[in-house]
Design a protein around this motif. Structure first.
Motif, PDB file in Angstrom:
ATOM      1  N   GLU A 171       0.821  -1.210   0.000  1.00  0.00           N
ATOM      2  CA  GLU A 171       0.000   0.000   0.000  1.00  0.00           C
ATOM      3  C   GLU A 171       0.857   1.263   0.000  1.00  0.00           C
ATOM      4  O   GLU A 171       1.792   1.399   0.790  1.00  0.00           O
ATOM      5  CB  GLU A 171      -0.899   0.020   1.243  1.00  0.00           C
ATOM      6  CG  GLU A 171      -1.693   1.302   1.403  1.00  0.00           C
ATOM      7  CD  GLU A 171      -2.320   1.439   2.786  1.00  0.00           C
ATOM      8  OE1 GLU A 171      -2.958   2.483   3.042  1.00  0.00           O
ATOM      9  OE2 GLU A 171      -2.162   0.511   3.601  1.00  0.00           O
ATOM     10  N   GLY A 172       0.544   2.185  -0.938  1.00  0.00           N
ATOM     11  CA  GLY A 172       1.249   3.450  -1.006  1.00  0.00           C
ATOM     12  C   GLY A 172       2.556   3.408  -1.758  1.00  0.00           C
ATOM     13  O   GLY A 172       3.157   4.450  -2.044  1.00  0.00           O
ATOM     14  N   ARG A 227      -3.694   2.865  -3.204  1.00  0.00           N
ATOM     15  CA  ARG A 227      -3.737   3.771  -2.049  1.00  0.00           C
ATOM     16  C   ARG A 227      -5.134   4.361  -1.924  1.00  0.00           C
ATOM     17  O   ARG A 227      -5.860   4.517  -2.913  1.00  0.00           O
ATOM     18  CB  ARG A 227      -2.706   4.889  -2.184  1.00  0.00           C
ATOM     19  CG  ARG A 227      -2.931   5.806  -3.366  1.00  0.00           C
ATOM     20  CD  ARG A 227      -1.949   6.976  -3.380  1.00  0.00           C
ATOM     21  NE  ARG A 227      -2.211   7.876  -4.494  1.00  0.00           N
ATOM     22  CZ  ARG A 227      -1.636   7.801  -5.686  1.00  0.00           C
ATOM     23  NH1 ARG A 227      -0.743   6.835  -5.909  1.00  0.00           N
ATOM     24  NH2 ARG A 227      -1.944   8.652  -6.642  1.00  0.00           N
TER      25      ARG A 227
END
Length: 230
Positions: A171-172, A227
């Protein structure tokens, strides 16, 4: 149990018993939904995340054992507290083997019911922390191998689930096509293949279509990033 983990589904066809349970549980600080039969239980159990489901063995359409088995087959891992007048050893064993986590025989003390719910809720919360990955309103269950947004299940093929899991675990971060090919397909980079773009397109449509905001983003010339906004 705290926050969202205080929502309970009560499955009970007797109006008087159902009313008492809902009233007492609400007074004790729980958010309570009610299902009066097996079909309602299956529908609500699939649509929302619950900390615990209390269920009667004897329902007017689909019996409680069948409901539990169906939910387990559908990948729903919520703890079940069976509440039933059927109190023989064979009845309890059958209920627990069908997917029940605890068994309470009618008539019962409400204090005992609360204690059992708290115990199951703590177990549910611990399991959820260990086995469910969350990004925004997306939940990925690593045990059941299922994904959902706002409680609504996302139908994913096994390789699509692997792809989504890898994106969620990163994530991200920007994930390149080469990384996806290596970690999801266990293959070295092949610049001629478009398999990554095809699968990401499929997963994106399933995860992001008709949702409040997109989660999967294309980073032009590099790869993809999952995200949530904010």
């Amino acid at each position: 149990m705290t926050g969202a983990h205080r929502r309970i589904l009560v499955v009970e066809d007797d109006p008087e018993t159902a009313g008492q349970l809902v009233e007492e549980l609400t007074t004790s600080g729980y958010d309570v939904d009610l299902a009066a039969n097996g079909r309602e239980a299956l529908s609500q159990g699939a649509a929302r995340d619950y900390a615990v489901i209390t269920i009667d063995r004897m329902l007017p359409d689909i019996d409680g054992v069948t409901v539990m088995r169906q939910m387990r087959d559908d990948g729903i891992a919520v703890p079940f507290l069976i509440i039933s007048a059927l109190g023989e050893v064979d009845d309890r064993v059958r209920g627990l083997r069908a997917g029940g986590d605890d068994y309470l025989v009618k008539p019962f003390s409400f204090v005992e019911l609360l204690a059992r719910l708290e115990a199951l809720g703590r177990r549910s919360e611990t399991v959820a922390k260990e086995t469910i990955l969350r990004v925004g309103d997306l939940a990925v269950d690593l045990i059941a191998r299922t994904a959902s947004r706002r409680g609504r299940k996302i139908p994913l093929l096994p390789k699509e689930f692997q792809l989504l899991e890898y994106l969620v675990r990163n994530e991200g971060r920007v994930v390149s096509r080469a990384m996806l090919l290596q970690h999801v397909w266990d293959l070295h980079f092949d610049p001629s293949t478009n398999i990554i773009d095809v699968y990401v397109g499929r997963v994106r449509r399933k995860v992001d279509d008709q949702q409040a905001y997109p989660l999967i983003h294309t980073i032009r010339g590099i790869g993809y990033c999952l995200r949530a906004p904010g």
